[in-house]
Design a protein around this motif. Structure first.
Motif: not given
Lengths: 159, 487, 590
Positions: C169-173, C183-185
């Motif tokens: 869960g480090a990356l998300s659209a 990108a990360p949060a």
């Protein structure tokens, strides 16, 4: 990175909000709505608390926050000004009205004045097309606004 | 000439007190639900809706009865009835009016839908920007529960159905049903490839019947008055009425509801009272950012789903923006594209990048830097975006460009070849000129020019340096002798 | 099963229900180009967001074009994959993607392995007619991974890997429309996120948006410094994949050639991480037996299962996500980090040089190793036990840079003493290998009997979560194996809830284990390559004269001469570590 401390009481409120939705992941958008209601905006710290409570990756929360234009990560001014750029307002000259607000307040869309009094944003159709062009300051609606009328609106809140 | 209107969806708006269920009941409210639950099978009810010819009012025009039938036939332990109240088309507000003026009609229709499809839960996905509609909806839900129209064992039958509200958060794409469902699940409102359709796999992977507010508002009346009555209204393939939000350069702005098949001329001149300030009608944009424009040559075609598509536009949710001779169609196309660029979710490349490029080319043209080749690019790009985009947003977003190119090619040529905007909208193509005959040399314009672009001796004709001029128009506003004009 | 009949490009095709046009076309030799689509078949990994729209095809009767990767076949369907309409649309879409992509191919780390580049080549793009603004973002360099997301094409493969497969869960659209990107949060640096540096995002990225931090230059500088003695260690999985970079068949073992090439690159000693893997088995196996014995004796302070700890991506994962369980994994360091102190505290002393003048380089299939060797606890007065870790890909590039004809290399042997290893350590490079190696040793140490059969076939395979019961002479040992962090998470949740039935669990962060590591040659979604690499390792194991870690002669003498016994004070000091709670939030003080 600077650690910003959120007021303890508001954090408790926020956790209560999450709890009221059973800390369910699917309720993220509802939680964000309420959180923005509490804090006025959604700073990183708030998103992180929500992520933890709902057991979601904080990147996911940020991904959702940045998807929806209703959510903001910058605090709004005391009097948030929104100029409608919906089609009806646009054809009746709302763009010029927006230009005038930018000129008078010396800020761009999405910014807040240095004194924190006003912030400026655009919105798409509040469903008051009969009153086009429409400007909202907080909850108050101004209809048939002309560029000349912008000064009066600003002054009304400047006292 | 208001008799041209026929109010079915809006039948109670402005007539009853929306916060009093008794008012609604007095207008035959919840009669349809009672009839369906006690006298009709789900199949028979669906048959009525199918026979009525009702098509989805959210834009696509999918036959409503067929959608219900599909949802009914899909096997599922839990099904959902969803009301799409994420009215995002700028310039359309019929859904808001229905929810504010007659919320019970939507609740009643959703319950009927639940009975027909086998769903026990309903969800209303509504824009957070509609606080009054939300408030009225909540009041209505509470009252309906108190009266036993929602909740367990409705009207003493075995049917249980209740409704929850979900809030939108400002994303136009969430009007697309798969995106809407993801948004209700707390995710980014990105659409997914169909099939599977929501009727097969929707909210939480369960069969979900999604209809929009106006569609629902028609349902109780159809049950009460019969399919034949409804089918007798409208055109061959589009039955019933359609609500339009009339706006723009027209005398009577606001919601109108007319039988399908009414002509554009009737709507604009008879109901809308004609163009403001006696100016000439130029175009009407229907379908919002997904639609196209209708022109003088379309004034007499009967408005329905299929005719609008044939004319290069679409019904959409029913926004109708009227434009007159002062509107620049290139600028209008650019305005819509700017909206699309802002609202594209970014998931598929043609919509994410293609619309941006369309917008950039239009911007180039309105700034006077366009070349003829750009018009070919607009056409090819527009067609490819329609052909390849993932969801309805991208599949229709080039319509405003393609339809203005079709109908107002001359205006594009004016901008590209002659560097002129006849409607005097595109700033970059305007030059402010001082009429030497009329100028008396009062110096007022020069003193008001923010960039000192105006020069001239006192009592002699002044001159505006086109290089310095930023086209703010301050000089023209101040001149007392009408000596300044735009070329 | 009922077969659906359709035609694709005029050819009749029969396909099962729920087959996509893409897969149906493949069966008749039609290869529809794809970009965002990605699949690792045997790992149940699939990415098909239908986002790039490169694979669009024409379906008769349909209004618009259909994405072949997500559109299912239906009876009587007539598909055309290369009509003029399709070709024009496909090319235009690619031109659009390229118009928002930096034209930096000449200097891009991914050049040559870039799927976007190949696609432009394949479709014959010669100009980009739709020029305009490009979406740009801040470049982010972490200890292991570089994010240059100006090059991101939103295929979402990394997001899928990071969330669905690895559950990190480090990356998300993030963002919307033209500025949408993964990108990360808060678009902060990866280093601040929960990233484990497993590198699976890098291994699936079609472009140069995600690449490893390249340490080759540091290695070159060290090799050029006459004051330094440069020692290299090579991880087991490297030898099974390195050949691919030189055009050799996947699964070709290149151990001897690799050793020869490393020698020609100028390393003073070419050693094998495998030796350290044997050492790991000694320490970890002893710890397992110790915990197990005490557990069976009813010692309430002992927790089981014991978890392996040789995978740094996995260590990062539980430090971030399950810090409350950080007492459960073995305290044994990873082989890379066991090698370091033996090289610098034992071997350097033997050579009579100061540890600061010894540079230890590791060749790893892994990107997390880059971060691992930089951890503070693996340094002595600021001097890291392992100075630089470079990936299999970086080594291949280095060999090419040094004008070495890899294929012409002779087969050479590792240097002694730290090049001596057993078959047990070779299989560390694939899922199930560590626990098999541990069982070989633990069985003999526990039962004092010789294993009748060295191979534990019940522990092998590619299934995501496996379990087996091994009979230790009457003691039934329940073994669990997970590869991929999402699968590891499932076992950890069970442990947390007290439901775990296992005595010992092996976890590897990458699907397939180290053979599928983030630093390996790009597999481009071909899971057959991973299988071939795994069988290469089992082949090498089978061919080794010694196949149990405790029989490694150098291991035996090292304990005798230097370490004492497994689990001794010195062993603990040099070969064991501790874990940290890294779950603390970045922004909120609690």
């Amino acid at each position: 990175m600077a650690i910003i401390k959120l007021p303890e009481r508001k954090i408790t409120d926020l956790k209560d909000v999450c709890k009221s939705f059973n800390n369910e992941k699917g309720e993220l958008i509802n939680v964000l709505h309420k959180a923005q209601g509490i804090f006025g905006y959604l700073p990183a710290e708030v998103q992180e608390v929500i992520a933890k409570e709902l057991n979601l990756p904080v990147a996911h929360v940020y991904g959702v926050v940045t998807f929806y234009s209703f959510f903001t990560m910058t605090p709004k001014g005391e009097h948030p000004i929104s100029v409608c750029l919906g089609t009806a307002c646009y054809v009746r000259g709302s763009e010029k009205v927006l230009e005038e607000f930018k000129r008078l307040l010396k800020i761009q869309v999405g910014q807040t004045t240095a004194d924190g009094k006003f912030s400026l944003s655009c919105l798409r159709c509040v469903g008051a097309c009969g009153l086009a062009p429409v400007v909202m300051v907080g909850e108050k609606v101004y209809g048939r606004v002309s560029p000349d009328g912008v000064k009066d609106i600003v002054e009304e809140f400047n006292n | 000439m208001k008799q041209k209107q026929l109010r079915i969806a809006l039948r109670n708006c402005g007539v009853i007190d929306p916060e009093r269920i008794e008012d609604y009941i007095a207008k035959d409210g919840y009669l349809a639900l009672g009839k369906v639950l006690t006298e009709l099978t789900p199949e028979a009810t669906i048959e009525i809706i199918k026979k009525s010819g009702l098509r989805g009012r959210g834009g696509g025009g999918f036959p409503t009865g067929l959608k219900w039938e599909i949802t009914r036939k899909v096997h599922g332990d839990q099904k959902y009835v969803v009301c799409n109240a994420d009215e995002g088309d700028p310039g359309a507000f019929m859904d808001r009016s229905v929810l504010e003026g007659d919320p019970h009609s939507v609740l009643e229709a959703m319950a009927i839908n639940g009975y027909c499809t086998g769903a026990s839960k309903g969800l209303v996905y509504i824009r957070a920007e509609y606080p009054l509609a939300i408030e009225r909806l909540k009041i209505a839900m509470k009252q309906a529960r108190e009266y036993g129209f929602l909740g367990d064992q409705i009207l003493g039958t075995g049917f249980c159905f209740d409704i929850e509200i979900r809030y939108g958060a400002g994303a136009f794409v969430c009007g697309e049903e798969t995106a809407l469902i993801h948004s209700m699940e707390g995710l980014r409102g990105e659409p997914t490839v169909k099939p599977p359709f929501p009727s097969e796999s929707g909210y939480l992977g369960k069969p979900s019947n999604v209809n929009n507010v106006e569609t629902y508002a028609n349902i109780p009346v159809i049950i009460n008055k019969g399919a034949d009555w409804f089918a007798s209204i409208g055109s061959a393939k589009s039955k019933g009425t359609k609500v339009f939000a009339l706006a723009g350069k027209i005398n009577n702005v606001g919601l109108v509801e007319v039988p399908m098949g009414t002509t554009l001329r009737e709507v604009i001149y008879e109901i809308g009272g004609g163009i403001r300030d006696g100016k000439a009608f130029k175009a009407a944009q229907t379908g919002g950012p997904s639609g196209g424009c209708l022109t003088v040559k379309h004034l007499d075609i009967p408005i329905d789903y299929d005719n609008l598509i044939a004319a290069g536009s679409m019904m959409g949710s029913g926004g109708m923006i009227v434009m007159d001779e002062d509107d620049c169609m290139v600028a209008i196309a650019k305005f819509y594209l700017e909206f699309t660029v802002e609202e594209s979710c970014g998931k598929c490349s043609p919509c994410r990048i293609g619309n941006k490029r369309l917008f950039e080319i239009l911007e180039k043209i309105t700034q006077g830097n366009g070349i003829l080749e750009d018009l070919d690019k607009l056409k090819n790009l527009g067609k490819v975006i329609i052909d390849t985009s993932l969801c309805g947003l991208g599949q229709s977003s080039p319509n405003p460009v393609l339809s203005t190119l079709d109908n107002f090619y001359d205006e594009y040529i004016d901008h590209v070849t002659y560097k002129k905007c006849k409607s005097k909208v595109c700033k970059s193509l305007m030059t402010y000129i001082i009429d030497e005959e009329k100028c008396i040399g009062c110096t007022l314009c020069a003193r008001n020019c923010p960039v000192n672009a105006i020069s001239g001796e006192r009592k002699q004709a002044h001159y505006i340096d086109p290089e310095k001029c930023i086209k703010c128009g301050a000089c023209m506003e101040k001149c007392k002798f009408n000596a300044i004009f735009i070329n | 099963m009922e077969l659906i009949k359709l035609t694709i490009d005029g050819k009749p095709v029969e396909a099962e229900k729920d087959t996509t046009i893409l897969k149906a076309a493949k069966t008749v030799g039609i290869d529809i180009p794809t970009l965002c689509y990605f699949q690792l078949k045997d790992m149940n990994i699939e990415n098909r967001p239908g986002g790039c729209r490169i694979c669009v095809v024409e379906v008769k009767g349909r209004r618009n074009l259909a994405p072949a990767c997500t559109t299912l076949v239906s009876g009587g369907m007539e598909v055309n994959t290369h009509s003029i309409r399709v070709l024009n649309a496909r090319r235009t879409v690619l031109e659009l993607i390229l118009s928002d992509h930096p034209a930096e191919c000449l200097t891009c780390a991914k050049s040559g392995s870039c799927e976007l580049q190949s696609m432009a080549q394949q479709l014959g793009v010669r100009e980009i007619p739709y020029q305009g603004e490009q979406s740009t973002y801040r470049k982010d360099t972490s200890p292991a991974i570089i994010r240059d997301v100006d090059k991101c094409i939103m295929c979402r493969r990394c997001e899928m890997m990071c969330n669905e497969v690895q559950t990190v869960g480090a990356l998300s659209a993030v963002n919307r429309g033209f500025m949408a990107v993964v990108a990360p949060a808060f678009e902060m640096n990866l280093e601040k996120s929960t990233c484990t540096y497993c590198g699976q995002c890098v291994s699936v990225c079609p472009t140069g948006a995600l690449t490893e931090v390249d340490h080759t230059r540091n290695v070159i500088n060290a090799l050029a410094d006459p004051a330094k003695t440069v020692v290299v260690q090579t991880a087991p999985a490297v030898r099974a994949a390195l050949g691919e970079e030189f055009g050799l068949e996947p699964g070709t073992l290149v151990t001897g050639k690799m050793v020869a090439a490393l020698r020609r690159l100028g390393f003073d000693y070419v050693f094998d991480t495998d030796f350290a893997a044997d050492l790991t088995i000694m320490e970890e196996g002893t710890e397992l037996l110790d915990r197990l014995t005490r557990y069976l004796e009813g010692d309430p302070s002992v927790q089981l299962p014991i978890l392996t700890s040789c995978c740094p991506g996995w260590v990062n994962f539980f430090e971030h996500h399950f810090p409350e369980l950080r007492d459960i994994p073995s305290t044994a360091k990873s082989p890379q980090q066991m090698f370091g102190p033996i090289a610098k505290e034992y071997f350097a002393k033997k050579l009579g040089i100061d540890r600061k003048n010894m540079i230890v380089v590791s060749i790893m299939p892994c990107l997390a190793k880059k971060y691992e060797c930089q951890r503070d606890e693996f340094k002595v007065s600021g001097d890291p036990d392992v100075n630089y870790s470079i990936s299999t890909r970086e080594l291949a590039a280095f060999i090419k840079l040094a004008n070495i004809d890899f294929d012409a290399m002779p087969e050479e042997e590792f240097d002694k003493p730290m090049g001596e290893s057993t078959g047990a350590s070779v299989i560390f490079g694939t899922t199930g290998g560590v626990i098999e190696a541990a069982c070989r040793t633990a069985y003999e140490l526990y039962t004092h009997k010789k294993l009748a059969k060295v191979d534990f076939n019940e522990l092998r395979g590619f299934e995501s979560i496996r379990h087996a019961t091994i009979d230790f002479n009457g003691l039934l040992l329940n073994i669990g194996i997970a590869h991929g962090l999402g699968n590891a998470r499932k076992l950890l949740e069970d442990i947390k809830e007290g439901k775990s039935q296992f005595h010992a669990i092996e976890i590897m962060a990458c699907p397939g284990g180290c053979i599928g590591g983030g630093g390996q040659p790009y597999h481009h979604g071909d899971s057959a390559i991973l299988k071939k690499r795994a069988s290469a390792l089992y082949r090498e194991d089978a061919g080794k004269p010694i196949r149990k870690s405790h029989e490694n002669p150098f291991i035996i003498s090292l304990y005798k001469e230097f370490l004492g016994a497994p689990g001794s004070d010195r062993s603990h000091h040099l070969l064991h570590t501790k874990y940290f709670d890294r779950s603390a939030s970045v922004f909120v003080e609690e």
